[in-house]
Design an enzyme around this catalytic site. Structure first.
Site, mmCIF file in Angstrom:
data_model
loop_
_atom_site.group_PDB
_atom_site.id
_atom_site.type_symbol
_atom_site.label_atom_id
_atom_site.label_comp_id
_atom_site.label_asym_id
_atom_site.label_seq_id
_atom_site.Cartn_x
_atom_site.Cartn_y
_atom_site.Cartn_z
ATOM 1 N N HIS A 43 -9.664 3.761 -28.458
ATOM 2 C CA HIS A 43 -10.001 4.333 -27.168
ATOM 3 C C HIS A 43 -9.009 3.835 -26.125
ATOM 4 O O HIS A 43 -8.163 2.977 -26.397
ATOM 5 C CB HIS A 43 -11.442 3.973 -26.765
ATOM 6 N N LYS A 226 15.664 13.573 5.453
ATOM 7 C CA LYS A 226 16.232 12.245 5.678
ATOM 8 C C LYS A 226 15.121 11.221 5.474
ATOM 9 O O LYS A 226 14.137 11.206 6.207
ATOM 10 C CB LYS A 226 16.817 12.125 7.086
ATOM 11 N N GLU A 361 12.262 11.451 10.310
ATOM 12 C CA GLU A 361 13.593 10.971 10.649
ATOM 13 C C GLU A 361 14.556 12.100 10.978
ATOM 14 O O GLU A 361 15.400 11.972 11.842
ATOM 15 C CB GLU A 361 14.158 10.170 9.461
ATOM 16 N N ASP A 637 -23.506 -18.882 2.419
ATOM 17 C CA ASP A 637 -23.656 -17.427 2.466
ATOM 18 C C ASP A 637 -24.767 -17.040 1.496
ATOM 19 O O ASP A 637 -24.610 -17.177 0.279
ATOM 20 C CB ASP A 637 -22.336 -16.766 2.081
ATOM 21 N N GLY A 674 -23.387 -7.299 6.276
ATOM 22 C CA GLY A 674 -23.427 -6.674 4.963
ATOM 23 C C GLY A 674 -24.832 -6.716 4.406
ATOM 24 O O GLY A 674 -25.718 -5.975 4.835
ATOM 25 N N ALA A 745 -16.177 -3.554 7.332
ATOM 26 C CA ALA A 745 -15.670 -2.283 6.801
ATOM 27 C C ALA A 745 -16.711 -1.671 5.879
ATOM 28 O O ALA A 745 -16.523 -1.529 4.671
ATOM 29 C CB ALA A 745 -14.351 -2.510 6.063
ATOM 30 N N ARG A 746 -17.820 -1.307 6.475
ATOM 31 C CA ARG A 746 -18.963 -0.737 5.765
ATOM 32 C C ARG A 746 -19.480 0.462 6.551
ATOM 33 O O ARG A 746 -19.249 0.557 7.774
ATOM 34 C CB ARG A 746 -20.082 -1.781 5.603
#
Length: 810
Positions: A43, A226, A361, A637, A674, A745-746
């Site tokens: 595979h 370019k 450019e 955390d 989060g 970033a959620r």
């Protein structure tokens, strides 16, 4: 199915050669590989870098380039990033026993938000591999499988230029990296890289274009784009490939990412001329500089063929050289690392306007019947996109040449936030013009600068009041807001006041905040609520006073999303060229004594400067830059398993707070934005990293040992099932934690927000606060306790608690 727990649990690393280390996330782009695995059943294993691991699928019959073919892809356990290039023999009797061949290697690019696609079961992406290219779908099948843990997906090619090519499974039978067969890998024979057998060509003087104002005659020329990259000749032959710069310097090592693709060019020998650009969907010279530091990704855009199989083609007309080049490239994967420069036949006016309008450019015009000649001539013409604007003169730089009153003029523009520095202009003057300018500037001299500018750029400048308006021709603006290739055209005498100088040197979506010019300010970062890059920068400017007490003067890791939530994301610890000066840099020595640059900020301009470079999240060290050996914060955390509700995390935070209080340590809390909660203990800068790390590990083990049904101190996803992981690993040198008031970033753009212990009972989720709510509340009633000693009595109290727990279990 995330995390490395299942991968680690299934393997005996004392017997298998498979890697056990996590590996390092890519600094630029997302990596991809495909491994051909000759196990119980042959595979292909698809690996996509995401979230610090390799997402993995076993494609049972291998990939197909036919969009009508749907290939079963079984989701398997996440693999460490270090597995990306693994090739070797897994011993009999061990999980996955058999031979693993690195069949393809490259980069991948989400075409839609990857997190959403993985969640919904439809991931649309583009591959930039040596063998696999173009656009693809991964679609999760509905319905249950015989194995409840098994996820069946379908890998389907999207109908594009790369579709309907020759079957890659039948075509490629050897390793993409070593050229070895299964038998050679199993026997552990030395690498047998495919060689071009002909004599390796030498670098030739490159043909250069002459700058001109007008497009060429379509009857005698064609036009090509370019490119904004590195001009490079590629020599293929025995001992190659070799990559040479325009001046003939050997830069093969810097562009090693291209070598596997170059080895696949079907010839005995060849000398190609072209341009190296940043690949994997990236573009721009600044991005190319970042790619060189990161080791890729690159794309080679070939536009000429100078030699082939020992035959010199330079005397042939361009049309015949191009025909030979196209024939040479025809067997290569379309949309791969090696591509051909597009040719514009006929009138190019419309294409030129479109290119310039998009910030390109310009074009290169090439005479179709001309031979290839080193040096500059009019056989090749360069037509650059140019822009013009009116800008304020705010100073002048002294000239070292006798008779010249100045070397250059310092330019600025009046914007909503005040004057903004735009760099200098040092060309376009004649003697009469310079004398007139010197005469006009003399009475306007002042001692202080009317504009903020990097000290090293304006050293020795004589400042003047911003009263004179200059008409400037320029090519583009850099990421730092400087005019590039500026040429002075004259004074705009009918516009003498700053308020009248309104011609923008940059597109209108480049607002200036805290002295930082934002490019692509209207780019949408978050769809819901709609938040643009400029809007994000405005939030961070407003939040700077709230953030800086915890953020300032700490080494940072920046989570960058240059194209927003829909594009690529990557952590960047080490700033490269092109970062604004406001984002400062400090060299930090690692354990081996090597110095590496780290970013830090001291003010709002530094924060906004990071946003200009695509930063969404700010992650901070646990120590300040003046005492990197002594941490000043302890962080726990609380990271719950997917099935746990926030109420369980809330109770856990209160319990851990009480446990710390019992050890003599006061703490404050922060919603992570989060899933979890951070508990922070401010420390006096006396204990070492080793002491802090051991102490935090002990606290986590105490909680987990006392209530193993609720907590775990181990990262493994398997051990976390139904529990809360007390992540104590953020308390070691170089580890980071999300900064207070950082956007995450959620979906929804939640903010990591400090909360008081009293209000925690009313909170219903870790992503409770939006950017507006975070600004409205600020620190609210949160008062972090003063820094505390991690003293011997505190450590002894923890030791006693651990000993009592151990005796109770015995």
């Amino acid at each position: 199915m995330a995390g490395l727990g299942p991968y680690l649990d299934k393997r005996d690393f004392g017997a298998t050669p498979e890697p056990s280390a996590d590996g390092t996330p890519s600094r630029l782009g997302l990596r991809y590989s495909m491994q051909n695995h000759d196990a119980t059943r042959l595979h292909w294993d698809l690996r996509l870098e995401w979230g610090g691991v390799l997402l993995s699928w076993a494609v049972t019959r291998g990939p197909s380039l036919d969009p009508a073919e749907k290939r079963l892809a079984v989701r398997t356990e996440d693999h460490p990033l270090s597995y990306l290039t693994f090739e070797g023999q897994i011993p009999k009797g061990h999980y996955g026993a058999g031979t693993v061949m690195l069949w393809d290697l490259g980069w991948w690019q989400p075409l839609e938000p990857a997190a959403r696609g993985l969640s919904k079961g439809h991931l649309k992406f583009r591959l930039h591999g040596q063998r696999m290219t173009g656009d693809w779908n991964l679609i999760r099948m509905k319905g249950k499988t015989a194995d409840a843990k098994r996820e069946n997906w379908l890998l389907v090619k999207i109908d594009d230029e790369a579709a309907q090519q020759r079957d890659p499974v039948a075509r490629y039978k050897t390793s993409a990296s070593s050229g070895r067969s299964f038998a050679a890998i199993k026997a552990d024979k030395p690498a047998a890289l495919p060689d071009h057998r002909g004599t390796l060509p030498r670098h030739q003087p490159v043909q250069l274009a002459t700058l001109t104002e007008d497009l060429a005659d379509a009857a005698t020329h064609w036009h090509e784009l370019k490119l904004d990259g590195y001009r490079a000749q590629v020599a293929l032959g025995a001992g190659g490939p070799r990559i040479f710069t325009r001046a003939g310097h050997d830069w093969t090592d810097r562009f090693a990412d291209l070598l596997p693709a170059l080895r696949g060019v079907p010839c005995k020998s060849a000398l190609l001329d072209g341009e190296i650009v940043a690949g994997a969907g990236l573009q721009g010279f600044g991005t190319l500089q970042d790619a060189i530091k990161a080791g890729g990704p690159f794309r080679y855009v070939a536009f000429d063929l100078l030699q082939l199989d020992g035959r010199d083609l330079m005397a042939l007309p361009l049309t015949k050289r191009r025909t030979a080049l196209e024939k040479l490239f025809r067997p290569l994967p379309p949309m791969g690392a090696l591509t051909l420069s597009p040719v514009i036949h006929g009138p190019a006016d419309e294409a030129f306007s479109m290119i310039c309008g998009a910030g390109g450019e310009g074009l290169i015009a090439k005479r179709t019947d001309a031979a290839y000649r080193g040096g500059r001539s009019r056989d090749w013409l360069k037509i650059k996109c140019r822009r013009q604007g009116e800008f304020l003169i705010v100073g002048w730089q002294k000239s070292d040449s006798r008779g010249r009153p100045f070397a250059s003029l310092v330019l600025a523009e009046q914007r909503a936030g005040g004057l903004v520095y735009l760099g200098k202009v040092g060309s376009g003057f004649d003697d009469e013009m310079m004398a007139d300018l010197a005469r006009r500037m003399a009475p306007l001299a002042r001692k202080t600068a009317p504009v903020e500018a990097p000290r090293r750029e304006v050293s020795g400048v004589t400042w003047i009041a911003p009263k004179l308006v200059a008409r400037i021709d320029y090519a583009e603006t850099t990421a730092q807001g400087r005019l590039r290739h500026a040429v002075f055209l004259g004074l705009q005498t009918d516009k003498p006041t700053p308020k009248q100088a309104t011609s923008p040197p940059v597109p209108l979506d480049r607002p200036t905040l805290a002295g930082i010019a934002l490019s692509s300010g209207d780019r949408v970062i978050f769809q819901t609520p709609r938040l643009t890059k400029a809007g994000l920068a405005e939030y961070y400017l407003a939040a700077a006073p709230l953030m800086l007490p915890e953020l300032a003067n700490r080494p940072l890791s920046l989570l960058r999303l240059p194209d927003g939530m829909a594009g690529e994301r990557f952590f960047q610890k080490h700033p490269g060229k092109g970062f604004p000066d406001a984002l400062k840099v400090q060299d930090i020595e690692d354990a081996e004594g090597s110095a590496t640059p780290y970013a830090y900020v001291t003010d709002a301009a530094g924060i906004v400067g990071a946003v200009q470079m695509g930063t969404v999240e700010f992650h901070i060290w646990g120590a300040r830059r003046d005492r990197l050996d002594r941490p000043d914060r302890l962080v726990f955390d609380l990271d719950p398993d997917e099935g746990l509700g926030f109420a369980a995390t809330r109770r856990a935070a209160l319990d851990l707070r009480d446990r710390l209080t019992g050890l003599g340590l006061a703490s404050w809390a922060m919603l992570s934005g989060g899933k979890g909660i951070h508990i922070i203990v401010p420390l006096r800068r006396q204990a070492s990293w080793d002491t802090v790390k051991l102490f935090s590990r002990g606290v986590a083990m105490l909680a987990a040992g006392s209530q193993p049904e609720r907590f775990t101190a181990e990262m493994s996803k398997v051990k976390r099932k139904g529990r809360i992981f007390i992540d104590w690993l953020r308390n070691e040198r170089g580890a980071t934690a999300i900064a207070p008031f950082s956007v995450r970033a959620r979906p929804g753009a939640p903010v990591a927000c400090p909360i008081s212990w009293d209000e925690l009972a009313r909170i219903r989720k870790a992503s409770a606060f939006s950017t507006r709510q975070a600004l409205d509340r600020g620190w609210a009633d949160v008062v972090p306790p003063p820094p505390q000693h991690l003293t011997a009595p505190v450590i002894e109290a923890l030791d006693r608690a651990l000993s009592e727990m151990s005796r109770a279990r015995d």
